[in-house]
Design a protein around this motif. Structure first.
Motif, mmCIF file in Angstrom:
data_model
loop_
_atom_site.group_PDB
_atom_site.id
_atom_site.type_symbol
_atom_site.label_atom_id
_atom_site.label_comp_id
_atom_site.label_asym_id
_atom_site.label_seq_id
_atom_site.Cartn_x
_atom_site.Cartn_y
_atom_site.Cartn_z
ATOM 1 N N LEU A 1 23.810 9.581 -31.516
ATOM 2 C CA LEU A 1 23.366 8.597 -30.498
ATOM 3 C C LEU A 1 22.299 8.914 -29.959
ATOM 4 O O LEU A 1 22.077 10.236 -29.738
ATOM 5 C CB LEU A 1 24.536 9.007 -29.562
ATOM 6 C CG LEU A 1 26.229 8.725 -29.988
ATOM 7 C CD1 LEU A 1 27.072 9.266 -29.110
ATOM 8 C CD2 LEU A 1 26.355 7.414 -30.242
ATOM 9 N N ASN A 2 21.624 8.093 -29.389
ATOM 10 C CA ASN A 2 20.282 8.225 -28.973
ATOM 11 C C ASN A 2 19.843 7.649 -27.641
ATOM 12 O O ASN A 2 20.634 6.212 -27.230
ATOM 13 C CB ASN A 2 19.041 7.695 -30.088
ATOM 14 C CG ASN A 2 19.524 8.271 -31.254
ATOM 15 O OD1 ASN A 2 19.334 9.407 -31.637
ATOM 16 N ND2 ASN A 2 20.083 7.162 -32.233
ATOM 17 N N CYS A 3 18.993 8.141 -26.810
ATOM 18 C CA CYS A 3 18.510 7.400 -25.514
ATOM 19 C C CYS A 3 16.928 7.733 -25.815
ATOM 20 O O CYS A 3 16.539 8.724 -26.239
ATOM 21 C CB CYS A 3 19.097 8.170 -24.423
ATOM 22 S SG CYS A 3 20.699 7.520 -24.173
ATOM 23 N N ALA B 1 23.159 2.932 -20.306
ATOM 24 C CA ALA B 1 24.155 1.976 -20.361
ATOM 25 C C ALA B 1 25.418 2.426 -20.981
ATOM 26 O O ALA B 1 26.452 2.051 -20.847
ATOM 27 C CB ALA B 1 23.660 0.722 -21.081
ATOM 28 N N GLY B 2 25.274 3.617 -21.957
ATOM 29 C CA GLY B 2 26.413 3.895 -22.688
ATOM 30 C C GLY B 2 26.683 3.313 -23.897
ATOM 31 O O GLY B 2 26.416 2.289 -24.061
ATOM 32 N N THR B 3 27.066 4.116 -24.965
ATOM 33 C CA THR B 3 27.326 3.642 -26.238
ATOM 34 C C THR B 3 28.793 3.911 -26.559
ATOM 35 O O THR B 3 29.559 4.936 -26.314
ATOM 36 C CB THR B 3 26.675 4.626 -27.272
ATOM 37 O OG1 THR B 3 25.100 4.104 -27.245
ATOM 38 C CG2 THR B 3 27.000 3.969 -28.729
ATOM 39 N N THR C 1 32.937 6.178 -24.580
ATOM 40 C CA THR C 1 31.698 5.893 -24.326
ATOM 41 C C THR C 1 30.759 6.970 -23.927
ATOM 42 O O THR C 1 31.305 7.966 -23.030
ATOM 43 C CB THR C 1 31.710 4.782 -23.182
ATOM 44 O OG1 THR C 1 32.443 3.401 -23.494
ATOM 45 C CG2 THR C 1 30.356 4.333 -22.714
ATOM 46 N N TYR C 2 29.855 7.144 -24.560
ATOM 47 C CA TYR C 2 29.014 8.294 -24.306
ATOM 48 C C TYR C 2 27.555 7.841 -23.547
ATOM 49 O O TYR C 2 27.025 6.902 -23.936
ATOM 50 C CB TYR C 2 28.451 8.764 -25.864
ATOM 51 C CG TYR C 2 29.703 9.489 -26.269
ATOM 52 C CD1 TYR C 2 30.599 8.838 -27.063
ATOM 53 C CD2 TYR C 2 29.862 10.752 -26.191
ATOM 54 C CE1 TYR C 2 31.720 9.375 -27.623
ATOM 55 C CE2 TYR C 2 31.193 11.498 -27.074
ATOM 56 C CZ TYR C 2 31.781 10.624 -27.622
ATOM 57 O OH TYR C 2 32.983 11.329 -28.240
ATOM 58 N N PRO D 1 28.895 -1.957 -29.873
ATOM 59 C CA PRO D 1 29.704 -0.903 -30.240
ATOM 60 C C PRO D 1 29.421 -0.182 -31.479
ATOM 61 O O PRO D 1 28.818 -0.902 -32.424
ATOM 62 C CB PRO D 1 31.265 -1.337 -30.047
ATOM 63 C CG PRO D 1 31.047 -2.797 -30.510
ATOM 64 C CD PRO D 1 29.581 -3.278 -29.890
ATOM 65 N N LEU D 2 29.594 0.921 -31.766
ATOM 66 C CA LEU D 2 29.294 1.798 -32.804
ATOM 67 C C LEU D 2 31.023 2.121 -33.466
ATOM 68 O O LEU D 2 31.595 2.863 -32.833
ATOM 69 C CB LEU D 2 28.765 2.983 -32.687
ATOM 70 C CG LEU D 2 28.367 4.040 -33.737
ATOM 71 C CD1 LEU D 2 27.509 3.109 -34.817
ATOM 72 C CD2 LEU D 2 27.410 5.265 -33.138
#
Lengths: 113, 109
Positions: B21-23, B101-103, B86-87, B10-11
């Protein structure tokens, strides 16, 4: 306008039992998708309907899962017999066309004991 | 290797902070890139949708796509407690959508 609706919101069953999840897409959306998220994992694609036809069912885990979309309206996803590893949240989504915005339902949480 | 990699967090950030946020992804066939926001016990809802490399801005949110690096980002400026969710990054390849997976983000007042 009603969004994507799913039923039931939560189902608790024992291993070996059968569960049927239902999804009502947004009216007029030909494309309907089922996804699943198991604990701690990413949302994974299960299958894609275009109207009543299965366009892609490459994500279905095994033959215990059966999805139908008779008449091209609502869809059902049956798990028979359910196993412990089937627990998770099953999301349904619909869109007007491929590549367009997906509208998700709130998910059906399945717990297999 | 997963097709889409996303740090699940988690952030946790203080209110007003800039969130990044990154992917990353491995399949160069992905054409459309999205960010979804999911509140607890709700379905994902579309936040940003981009097609090509570059930036797209919508209010406090900016989405970046770098196809050459197979890297996408979402920036949230002046983060608010209501941004706590969750993003999930997601990407389309014609009929096929893949999710990260979602952050999980928490913005503390």
């Amino acid at each position: 306008e009603a969004g994507v609706t799913q039923f039931p919101s939560h189902s608790v069953i024992e291993k070996g039992q059968t569960v049927t999840l239902r999804c009502d897409p947004i009216s007029g959306h030909d494309n309907l998708y089922w996804y699943r998220r198991v604990m701690g994992k990413e949302i994974k694609f299960l299958l894609h309907f275009v109207k009543e036809s299965k366009q892609d069912e490459s994500g279905m885990p095994n033959n215990r899962f059966l999805a139908e979309r008779t008449g091209g309206t609502y869809s059902t996803l049956k798990v028979q017999p359910a196993e412990l590893e089937d627990s998770g949240v099953y999301f349904c989504a619909s869109s007007q066309g491929p590549g367009e915005e997906l509208f998700f339902g709130e998910g059906s949480r399945l717990t297999v004991l | 290797q997963k097709e889409v990699e996303q740090d699940p967090g988690p952030l946790s950030v203080p209110e007003g902070a800039i969130v990044s946020l990154n992917c990353t992804y491995s399949n160069s066939a992905f054409q459309y890139f999205m960010w979804y926001r999911q509140y607890s016990r709700k379905g994902p809802e579309l936040l940003m949708y981009t097609y090509s490399s570059g930036n797209k801005e919508d209010g406090r949110f900016t989405a970046q796509v770098d196809k050459s690096s197979k890297y996408i980002s979402l920036f949230i400026r002046d983060s608010q407690p209501s941004d706590s969710a969750t993003y999930l990054c997601a990407m389309w390849n014609n009929n096929d959508m893949r999710f990260g997976a979602g952050t999980r983000l928490t913005v503390k007042p």
